[in-house]
Motif scaffolding. Sequence first.
Motif, PDB file in Angstrom:
ATOM      1  N   PHE A  80      20.888 -30.829   3.714  1.00 41.29           N
ATOM      2  CA  PHE A  80      20.123 -32.070   3.771  1.00 41.29           C
ATOM      3  C   PHE A  80      20.903 -33.151   3.025  1.00 41.29           C
ATOM      4  CE2 PHE A  80      16.873 -28.791   4.341  1.00 41.29           C
ATOM      5  CZ  PHE A  80      16.241 -29.274   5.485  1.00 41.29           C
ATOM      6  N   SER A  81      21.308 -34.184   3.746  1.00 38.10           N
ATOM      7  CA  SER A  81      22.226 -35.183   3.195  1.00 38.10           C
ATOM      8  C   SER A  81      21.617 -36.013   2.067  1.00 38.10           C
ATOM      9  CB  SER A  81      22.712 -36.120   4.311  1.00 38.10           C
ATOM     10  OG  SER A  81      21.617 -36.787   4.919  1.00 38.10           O
ATOM     11  N   SER A  82      20.282 -36.142   2.047  1.00 33.13           N
ATOM     12  CA  SER A  82      19.623 -36.958   1.025  1.00 33.13           C
ATOM     13  C   SER A  82      19.343 -36.181  -0.258  1.00 33.13           C
ATOM     14  CB  SER A  82      18.306 -37.516   1.569  1.00 33.13           C
ATOM     15  OG  SER A  82      17.421 -36.465   1.907  1.00 33.13           O
ATOM     16  N   MET A  83      19.683 -34.881  -0.250  1.00 33.82           N
ATOM     17  CA  MET A  83      19.418 -34.029  -1.403  1.00 33.82           C
ATOM     18  C   MET A  83      20.718 -33.590  -2.046  1.00 33.82           C
ATOM     19  SD  MET A  83      16.473 -31.687   0.437  1.00 33.82           S
ATOM     20  CE  MET A  83      16.088 -30.688  -1.010  1.00 33.82           C
ATOM     21  N   THR A  84      20.714 -33.410  -3.367  1.00 38.64           N
ATOM     22  CA  THR A  84      21.891 -32.907  -4.059  1.00 38.64           C
ATOM     23  C   THR A  84      22.110 -31.438  -3.692  1.00 38.64           C
ATOM     24  OG1 THR A  84      20.646 -32.133  -5.989  1.00 38.64           O
ATOM     25  CG2 THR A  84      21.431 -34.426  -6.012  1.00 38.64           C
ATOM     26  N   LEU A  85      23.277 -30.903  -4.062  1.00 38.91           N
ATOM     27  CA  LEU A  85      23.534 -29.486  -3.798  1.00 38.91           C
ATOM     28  C   LEU A  85      22.499 -28.615  -4.499  1.00 38.91           C
ATOM     29  CD1 LEU A  85      27.350 -28.758  -3.834  1.00 38.91           C
ATOM     30  CD2 LEU A  85      25.896 -29.670  -2.039  1.00 38.91           C
TER      31      LEU A  85
ATOM     32  N   ALA B  53      17.912 -25.050  -4.180  1.00 39.01           N
ATOM     33  CA  ALA B  53      16.602 -24.766  -4.755  1.00 39.01           C
ATOM     34  C   ALA B  53      15.497 -24.699  -3.710  1.00 39.01           C
ATOM     35  CB  ALA B  53      16.255 -25.828  -5.800  1.00 39.01           C
ATOM     36  N   LEU B  54      15.723 -25.321  -2.560  1.00 40.32           N
ATOM     37  CA  LEU B  54      14.663 -25.438  -1.559  1.00 40.32           C
ATOM     38  C   LEU B  54      14.059 -24.096  -1.158  1.00 40.32           C
ATOM     39  CD1 LEU B  54      13.182 -27.663  -0.003  1.00 40.32           C
ATOM     40  CD2 LEU B  54      14.850 -27.390   1.836  1.00 40.32           C
ATOM     41  N   PRO B  55      14.850 -23.097  -0.720  1.00 41.55           N
ATOM     42  CA  PRO B  55      14.232 -21.816  -0.361  1.00 41.55           C
ATOM     43  C   PRO B  55      13.627 -21.081  -1.558  1.00 41.55           C
ATOM     44  CG  PRO B  55      16.625 -21.658  -0.275  1.00 41.55           C
ATOM     45  CD  PRO B  55      16.302 -23.103  -0.448  1.00 41.55           C
ATOM     46  N   ILE B  56      14.157 -21.339  -2.756  1.00 46.58           N
ATOM     47  CA  ILE B  56      13.627 -20.675  -3.952  1.00 46.58           C
ATOM     48  C   ILE B  56      12.221 -21.169  -4.244  1.00 46.58           C
ATOM     49  CG2 ILE B  56      13.966 -20.270  -6.421  1.00 46.58           C
ATOM     50  CD1 ILE B  56      16.982 -20.753  -5.930  1.00 46.58           C
TER      51      ILE B  56
ATOM     52  N   GLU C 204      10.274 -22.638  -2.138  1.00 47.42           N
ATOM     53  CA  GLU C 204       9.420 -22.435  -0.972  1.00 47.42           C
ATOM     54  C   GLU C 204       8.928 -20.995  -0.861  1.00 47.42           C
ATOM     55  OE1 GLU C 204       7.437 -23.726   2.517  1.00 47.42           O
ATOM     56  OE2 GLU C 204       8.560 -24.926   1.056  1.00 47.42           O
ATOM     57  N   TYR C 205       9.797 -20.036  -1.197  1.00 50.98           N
ATOM     58  CA  TYR C 205       9.478 -18.634  -0.914  1.00 50.98           C
ATOM     59  C   TYR C 205       9.382 -17.735  -2.154  1.00 50.98           C
ATOM     60  CZ  TYR C 205      10.476 -19.901   3.906  1.00 50.98           C
ATOM     61  OH  TYR C 205      10.459 -20.501   5.144  1.00 50.98           O
ATOM     62  N   SER C 206       9.488 -18.312  -3.353  1.00 54.97           N
ATOM     63  CA  SER C 206       9.314 -17.500  -4.560  1.00 54.97           C
ATOM     64  C   SER C 206       8.345 -18.206  -5.503  1.00 54.97           C
ATOM     65  CB  SER C 206      10.660 -17.275  -5.258  1.00 54.97           C
ATOM     66  OG  SER C 206      11.030 -18.406  -6.027  1.00 54.97           O
ATOM     67  N   LYS C 207       8.006 -17.527  -6.577  1.00 56.25           N
ATOM     68  CA  LYS C 207       7.069 -18.076  -7.564  1.00 56.25           C
ATOM     69  C   LYS C 207       7.793 -18.669  -8.764  1.00 56.25           C
ATOM     70  CE  LYS C 207       3.375 -14.870  -6.240  1.00 56.25           C
ATOM     71  NZ  LYS C 207       2.439 -13.805  -6.692  1.00 56.25           N
ATOM     72  N   LEU C 208       9.116 -18.727  -8.712  1.00 57.94           N
ATOM     73  CA  LEU C 208       9.882 -19.279  -9.821  1.00 57.94           C
ATOM     74  C   LEU C 208       9.652 -20.779  -9.961  1.00 57.94           C
ATOM     75  CD1 LEU C 208      13.298 -17.436  -9.390  1.00 57.94           C
ATOM     76  CD2 LEU C 208      11.432 -16.872 -10.953  1.00 57.94           C
ATOM     77  N   LYS C 209       9.680 -21.254 -11.196  1.00 57.68           N
ATOM     78  CA  LYS C 209       9.464 -22.667 -11.480  1.00 57.68           C
ATOM     79  C   LYS C 209      10.482 -23.170 -12.499  1.00 57.68           C
ATOM     80  CE  LYS C 209       5.537 -22.720  -9.124  1.00 57.68           C
ATOM     81  NZ  LYS C 209       5.401 -23.450  -7.840  1.00 57.68           N
ATOM     82  N   GLY C 210      10.668 -24.479 -12.519  1.00 57.25           N
ATOM     83  CA  GLY C 210      11.405 -25.154 -13.582  1.00 57.25           C
ATOM     84  C   GLY C 210      12.754 -24.593 -13.924  1.00 57.25           C
ATOM     85  N   ALA C 211      12.908 -24.199 -15.204  1.00 57.54           N
ATOM     86  CA  ALA C 211      14.201 -23.756 -15.720  1.00 57.54           C
ATOM     87  C   ALA C 211      14.701 -22.501 -15.010  1.00 57.54           C
ATOM     88  CB  ALA C 211      14.103 -23.501 -17.222  1.00 57.54           C
ATOM     89  N   ALA C 212      13.780 -21.643 -14.586  1.00 57.49           N
ATOM     90  CA  ALA C 212      14.188 -20.416 -13.885  1.00 57.49           C
ATOM     91  C   ALA C 212      14.849 -20.758 -12.555  1.00 57.49           C
ATOM     92  CB  ALA C 212      12.980 -19.512 -13.664  1.00 57.49           C
TER      93      ALA C 212
ATOM     94  N   ASP D 294      16.399 -23.641 -11.894  1.00 56.58           N
ATOM     95  CA  ASP D 294      17.677 -24.272 -12.225  1.00 56.58           C
ATOM     96  C   ASP D 294      18.746 -23.221 -12.564  1.00 56.58           C
ATOM     97  OD1 ASP D 294      16.484 -26.724 -11.871  1.00 56.58           O
ATOM     98  OD2 ASP D 294      16.115 -27.052 -14.014  1.00 56.58           O
ATOM     99  N   GLU D 295      18.340 -22.191 -13.275  1.00 57.55           N
ATOM    100  CA  GLU D 295      19.276 -21.134 -13.655  1.00 57.55           C
ATOM    101  C   GLU D 295      19.763 -20.362 -12.434  1.00 57.55           C
ATOM    102  OE1 GLU D 295      19.347 -17.158 -16.514  1.00 57.55           O
ATOM    103  OE2 GLU D 295      17.814 -18.698 -16.819  1.00 57.55           O
ATOM    104  N   LEU D 296      18.845 -20.085 -11.499  1.00 56.17           N
ATOM    105  CA  LEU D 296      19.224 -19.354 -10.288  1.00 56.17           C
ATOM    106  C   LEU D 296      20.121 -20.213  -9.402  1.00 56.17           C
ATOM    107  CD1 LEU D 296      18.988 -16.772  -8.700  1.00 56.17           C
ATOM    108  CD2 LEU D 296      16.844 -17.604  -7.706  1.00 56.17           C
ATOM    109  N   VAL D 297      19.833 -21.500  -9.313  1.00 54.76           N
ATOM    110  CA  VAL D 297      20.671 -22.418  -8.533  1.00 54.76           C
ATOM    111  C   VAL D 297      22.095 -22.433  -9.086  1.00 54.76           C
ATOM    112  CG1 VAL D 297      21.102 -24.861  -8.029  1.00 54.76           C
ATOM    113  CG2 VAL D 297      18.813 -23.903  -7.688  1.00 54.76           C
ATOM    114  N   SER D 298      22.218 -22.517 -10.423  1.00 59.73           N
ATOM    115  CA  SER D 298      23.550 -22.514 -11.039  1.00 59.73           C
ATOM    116  C   SER D 298      24.291 -21.222 -10.749  1.00 59.73           C
ATOM    117  CB  SER D 298      23.412 -22.708 -12.552  1.00 59.73           C
ATOM    118  OG  SER D 298      22.899 -23.995 -12.851  1.00 59.73           O
ATOM    119  N   LEU D 299      23.564 -20.091 -10.773  1.00 59.36           N
ATOM    120  CA  LEU D 299      24.172 -18.801 -10.478  1.00 59.36           C
ATOM    121  C   LEU D 299      24.709 -18.759  -9.054  1.00 59.36           C
ATOM    122  CD1 LEU D 299      24.781 -15.781 -10.995  1.00 59.36           C
ATOM    123  CD2 LEU D 299      22.414 -15.297 -10.314  1.00 59.36           C
ATOM    124  N   LYS D 300      23.911 -19.232  -8.093  1.00 58.01           N
ATOM    125  CA  LYS D 300      24.323 -19.185  -6.690  1.00 58.01           C
ATOM    126  C   LYS D 300      25.524 -20.094  -6.437  1.00 58.01           C
ATOM    127  CE  LYS D 300      21.360 -16.158  -5.847  1.00 58.01           C
ATOM    128  NZ  LYS D 300      21.825 -14.762  -5.627  1.00 58.01           N
ATOM    129  N   LEU D 301      25.545 -21.264  -7.050  1.00 58.45           N
ATOM    130  CA  LEU D 301      26.696 -22.155  -6.882  1.00 58.45           C
ATOM    131  C   LEU D 301      27.933 -21.564  -7.555  1.00 58.45           C
ATOM    132  CD1 LEU D 301      25.025 -25.662  -7.363  1.00 58.45           C
ATOM    133  CD2 LEU D 301      25.951 -24.702  -5.249  1.00 58.45           C
TER     134      LEU D 301
END
Length: 253
Positions: free
Chosen positions: A95-100, A105-108, A110-118, A120-127
């Motif tokens: 999505f061009s209007s959204m940062t990496l 984070a979008l599927p996280i 949408e499909y999990s119960k993780l919030k906030g810092a959790a 962000d931490e998972l996004v950093s891990l995947k990148l």
Amino acid sequence: MTQKAVISVRGLTMGFGELVIMENLDFDIHPGEIFVILGGSGCGKSTLLKHLVGLYTPMAGKITIAGIPLEPDNEDSFKRILARIGVMYQGGALFSSMTLGENVALPITEYSKLKGAAVDELVSLKLRQVGLEGFEHHLPEELSGGMKKRAAIARALALNPEILFLDEPSAGLDPISSAELDALILRLNRTLGTTFVVVTHELSSIFTIAKRVVMLDKESKSIIADGDPHELKNASTHPFVRQFFNRQPEMEK
């Protein structure tokens, strides 16, 4: 002991309206394989992948993923399958209007119960897994083609899928970026044990990453080769298979 298939396809017939593209396809994909779907232009490679992820409904036949019948109309079973797979579409489809970070984070969210810092931490891990650590706040337009593909893979990996589907991952990339993407696929397969199902016609990538291929044939509407591409290159008895793997032009009639 025979390894149980993670994807099983039986009697699959694909088409639109009265047009039949492929018929009576049978094959299995095993856990941990890098499995490549290939063939000539317009043979139905991407169409097959879209059937395997439930975007298209078969004209006939059955697809089973992780022991679960693929039935998009059955919401419960389809959600169970979606939790086990990740998809990188041709071009990346970020999505061009959204940062990496927001893209991953979008599927996280949408499909999990993780919030906030959790999250962000998972996004950093995947990148970090795809070599894009520190690029959370960049927009897709600020990245090279190869980086966009890697970001799309990070998003596809967001929910730790057992199976990752990649549609033409090397399309539009220069040889160096394509080789880097091949190396990434091999590393993720080795370190995470992820099963990869890849659609491509790039010979260099096929010979580098594929443990097994199936080749679709537009004329016969069937699979004409199934095996290790290095063996098929010279050992196949089908002339088009040898022609494809040896990059030979069509002989004049």
